[in-house]
Design a protein around this motif. Sequence first.
Motif, PDB file in Angstrom:
ATOM      1  N   ALA A  59       1.003  -0.918  -0.089  1.00  0.00           N
ATOM      2  CA  ALA A  59      -0.108  -0.139   0.189  1.00  0.00           C
ATOM      3  C   ALA A  59       0.253   1.402  -0.370  1.00  0.00           C
ATOM      4  O   ALA A  59       0.128   1.980   0.304  1.00  0.00           O
ATOM      5  N   ALA A  60       2.414   0.615  -0.523  1.00  0.00           N
ATOM      6  CA  ALA A  60       3.081   2.381  -0.466  1.00  0.00           C
ATOM      7  C   ALA A  60       2.438   3.700  -1.648  1.00  0.00           C
ATOM      8  O   ALA A  60       2.068   2.631  -2.355  1.00  0.00           O
ATOM      9  N   PRO A  61       2.436   4.584  -1.322  1.00  0.00           N
ATOM     10  CA  PRO A  61       2.351   5.651  -2.123  1.00  0.00           C
ATOM     11  C   PRO A  61       2.933   5.203  -3.567  1.00  0.00           C
ATOM     12  O   PRO A  61       2.495   5.770  -4.821  1.00  0.00           O
ATOM     13  N   GLU A  62       4.321   5.058  -3.287  1.00  0.00           N
ATOM     14  CA  GLU A  62       5.157   4.477  -4.606  1.00  0.00           C
ATOM     15  C   GLU A  62       4.579   3.446  -5.627  1.00  0.00           C
ATOM     16  O   GLU A  62       4.798   3.088  -6.845  1.00  0.00           O
ATOM     17  N   ALA A  63       3.422   2.235  -5.511  1.00  0.00           N
ATOM     18  CA  ALA A  63       3.226   1.594  -5.640  1.00  0.00           C
ATOM     19  C   ALA A  63       2.821   1.822  -6.875  1.00  0.00           C
ATOM     20  O   ALA A  63       1.949   2.583  -6.859  1.00  0.00           O
ATOM     21  N   VAL A  64       1.417   0.767  -7.898  1.00  0.00           N
ATOM     22  CA  VAL A  64       1.485   1.240  -9.473  1.00  0.00           C
ATOM     23  C   VAL A  64       1.179   0.273  -9.606  1.00  0.00           C
ATOM     24  O   VAL A  64       1.093  -1.053  -9.496  1.00  0.00           O
ATOM     25  N   TRP A  65      -0.350   0.878 -10.518  1.00  0.00           N
ATOM     26  CA  TRP A  65      -0.737  -0.510 -11.549  1.00  0.00           C
ATOM     27  C   TRP A  65       0.539  -0.811 -12.279  1.00  0.00           C
ATOM     28  O   TRP A  65       0.856   0.078 -13.382  1.00  0.00           O
ATOM     29  N   THR A  66       0.403  -1.991 -13.322  1.00  0.00           N
ATOM     30  CA  THR A  66       1.057  -2.372 -14.239  1.00  0.00           C
ATOM     31  C   THR A  66       0.290  -3.312 -15.239  1.00  0.00           C
ATOM     32  O   THR A  66      -0.184  -4.462 -14.945  1.00  0.00           O
ATOM     33  N   SER A  67       0.398  -2.529 -16.092  1.00  0.00           N
ATOM     34  CA  SER A  67      -0.440  -3.290 -17.222  1.00  0.00           C
ATOM     35  C   SER A  67       0.357  -2.778 -18.607  1.00  0.00           C
ATOM     36  O   SER A  67       1.078  -2.448 -18.967  1.00  0.00           O
ATOM     37  N   ALA A  68      -0.490  -3.394 -20.065  1.00  0.00           N
ATOM     38  CA  ALA A  68       0.194  -3.023 -20.906  1.00  0.00           C
ATOM     39  C   ALA A  68       0.333  -2.182 -21.661  1.00  0.00           C
ATOM     40  O   ALA A  68      -0.880  -0.414 -20.927  1.00  0.00           O
ATOM     41  N   GLY A  69       1.226  -1.908 -22.175  1.00  0.00           N
ATOM     42  CA  GLY A  69       1.468  -0.035 -22.723  1.00  0.00           C
ATOM     43  C   GLY A  69       1.047   0.114 -23.944  1.00  0.00           C
ATOM     44  O   GLY A  69      -0.125  -0.221 -24.156  1.00  0.00           O
ATOM     45  N   SER A  70       1.628   1.718 -24.068  1.00  0.00           N
ATOM     46  CA  SER A  70       1.321   1.951 -25.383  1.00  0.00           C
ATOM     47  C   SER A  70       1.210   1.060 -26.864  1.00  0.00           C
ATOM     48  O   SER A  70       0.446   1.259 -27.916  1.00  0.00           O
ATOM     49  N   ASP A  71       2.457   0.173 -26.775  1.00  0.00           N
ATOM     50  CA  ASP A  71       2.857   0.075 -27.553  1.00  0.00           C
ATOM     51  C   ASP A  71       3.108  -1.874 -27.374  1.00  0.00           C
ATOM     52  O   ASP A  71       3.248  -1.640 -26.313  1.00  0.00           O
ATOM     53  N   ALA A  72       4.009  -2.791 -28.258  1.00  0.00           N
ATOM     54  CA  ALA A  72       3.990  -4.056 -27.482  1.00  0.00           C
ATOM     55  C   ALA A  72       5.031  -4.417 -27.001  1.00  0.00           C
ATOM     56  O   ALA A  72       4.806  -4.898 -25.714  1.00  0.00           O
ATOM     57  N   ASP A  73       5.875  -3.557 -26.998  1.00  0.00           N
ATOM     58  CA  ASP A  73       7.706  -3.413 -25.527  1.00  0.00           C
ATOM     59  C   ASP A  73       7.123  -2.569 -24.350  1.00  0.00           C
ATOM     60  O   ASP A  73       7.884  -2.411 -23.922  1.00  0.00           O
ATOM     61  N   VAL A  74       5.745  -1.675 -24.805  1.00  0.00           N
ATOM     62  CA  VAL A  74       6.381  -1.273 -23.380  1.00  0.00           C
ATOM     63  C   VAL A  74       4.970  -1.692 -22.354  1.00  0.00           C
ATOM     64  O   VAL A  74       4.079  -1.489 -22.560  1.00  0.00           O
ATOM     65  N   VAL A  75       5.352  -1.093 -20.804  1.00  0.00           N
ATOM     66  CA  VAL A  75       4.249  -1.524 -19.558  1.00  0.00           C
ATOM     67  C   VAL A  75       4.455  -0.759 -19.476  1.00  0.00           C
ATOM     68  O   VAL A  75       4.898   0.425 -19.316  1.00  0.00           O
ATOM     69  N   ARG A  76       2.709  -0.197 -19.046  1.00  0.00           N
ATOM     70  CA  ARG A  76       2.177   1.042 -18.844  1.00  0.00           C
ATOM     71  C   ARG A  76       2.110   0.269 -16.675  1.00  0.00           C
ATOM     72  O   ARG A  76       1.587  -0.138 -16.282  1.00  0.00           O
ATOM     73  N   LEU A  77       2.737   1.436 -16.360  1.00  0.00           N
ATOM     74  CA  LEU A  77       2.845   1.973 -14.996  1.00  0.00           C
ATOM     75  C   LEU A  77       1.937   3.268 -14.870  1.00  0.00           C
ATOM     76  O   LEU A  77       1.876   4.610 -15.525  1.00  0.00           O
ATOM     77  N   SER A  78       0.991   2.866 -13.717  1.00  0.00           N
ATOM     78  CA  SER A  78      -0.280   4.169 -13.273  1.00  0.00           C
ATOM     79  C   SER A  78      -0.557   4.071 -11.796  1.00  0.00           C
ATOM     80  O   SER A  78      -0.510   2.919 -11.407  1.00  0.00           O
ATOM     81  N   LYS A  79      -1.097   5.089 -11.769  1.00  0.00           N
ATOM     82  CA  LYS A  79      -1.323   5.677 -10.329  1.00  0.00           C
ATOM     83  C   LYS A  79      -2.583   6.355 -10.793  1.00  0.00           C
ATOM     84  O   LYS A  79      -3.220   7.401 -11.676  1.00  0.00           O
ATOM     85  N   GLN A  80      -3.560   5.516 -10.768  1.00  0.00           N
ATOM     86  CA  GLN A  80      -4.804   5.838 -10.416  1.00  0.00           C
ATOM     87  C   GLN A  80      -5.989   5.156  -9.909  1.00  0.00           C
ATOM     88  O   GLN A  80      -5.924   4.060  -8.770  1.00  0.00           O
ATOM     89  N   VAL A  81      -7.267   5.614  -9.733  1.00  0.00           N
ATOM     90  CA  VAL A  81      -8.825   4.482  -9.402  1.00  0.00           C
ATOM     91  C   VAL A  81      -9.575   4.543 -10.338  1.00  0.00           C
ATOM     92  O   VAL A  81      -9.684   5.289 -10.995  1.00  0.00           O
ATOM     93  N   PHE A  82     -10.031   2.616 -10.409  1.00  0.00           N
ATOM     94  CA  PHE A  82     -10.963   2.670 -11.486  1.00  0.00           C
ATOM     95  C   PHE A  82     -12.201   2.920 -11.256  1.00  0.00           C
ATOM     96  O   PHE A  82     -12.806   2.871 -10.139  1.00  0.00           O
ATOM     97  N   GLY A  83     -12.879   3.135 -12.159  1.00  0.00           N
ATOM     98  CA  GLY A  83     -13.929   4.302 -12.170  1.00  0.00           C
ATOM     99  C   GLY A  83     -15.650   3.147 -11.881  1.00  0.00           C
ATOM    100  O   GLY A  83     -15.457   1.517 -11.089  1.00  0.00           O
ATOM    101  N   LEU A  84     -16.381   3.457 -11.767  1.00  0.00           N
ATOM    102  CA  LEU A  84     -17.767   2.248 -11.504  1.00  0.00           C
ATOM    103  C   LEU A  84     -18.400   2.589 -12.830  1.00  0.00           C
ATOM    104  O   LEU A  84     -18.868   3.499 -13.696  1.00  0.00           O
ATOM    105  N   PRO A  85     -19.114   1.034 -12.963  1.00  0.00           N
ATOM    106  CA  PRO A  85     -20.231   1.079 -14.120  1.00  0.00           C
ATOM    107  C   PRO A  85     -21.448   2.154 -14.084  1.00  0.00           C
ATOM    108  O   PRO A  85     -21.916   2.255 -12.669  1.00  0.00           O
ATOM    109  N   ASP A  86     -21.825   2.834 -14.776  1.00  0.00           N
ATOM    110  CA  ASP A  86     -23.261   3.176 -15.010  1.00  0.00           C
ATOM    111  C   ASP A  86     -24.020   2.186 -13.974  1.00  0.00           C
ATOM    112  O   ASP A  86     -24.024   0.850 -13.991  1.00  0.00           O
TER     113      ASP A  86
END
Length: 188
Positions: A59-86
């Motif tokens: 739960a450290a502030p430096e922790a990130v989500w790790t997902s597919a990035g903008s290109d095949a050889d890119v990892v996306r590291l993100s700080k974000q809150v995921f939204g709610l369905p309608d």
Amino acid sequence: MASTLDATVVATAALREAPDGFTRGVEGVQVSYTVTNDGSEPIKVATDRAPAQAASVVAAPEAVWTSAGSDADVVRLSKQVFGLPDGVLPSSLHRAASATVEPGSSTQDTAFVPLPLRPELPNGTETMTVTELPLGDPGAVRRLEICVQIAPGPPVGQDEPYASTIAADAPDTALACSDPIELPEGGS
């Protein structure tokens, strides 16, 4: 009226030992980045990944989500809150901590991801919308991008914790991402 959010993210990365909040002695990649508000109104910039949405115990502030990035050889590291369905009304809203950045100003922060890289996203459920794609082949990653969620700045006089967080149901949010940068040697 919807806000127009405009921010630039510039990042650098280096190998280092994990900061507090991670397992001691683990090596990983630390990303230092600057977010500049290029718009005409204040914005909120996420400073964590909404730890209540994470399956891991980190739960450290430096922790990130790790997902597919903008290109095949890119990892996306993100700080974000995921939204709610309608139509979903949760019993409590997940929130990401944020910093308010005035027009023309910047904020600096860091992110850390342990090695070897592995995907980490919350499970999309009936109470959470996850649109990012899982990291498919961590061994193919050669570059990384850091993305942070941005939202319109807090209204004048807004009380805490609302003034310094971005809630899962916040309208008009966006991800601001750096250009892909090289993953430090030994980083895949």
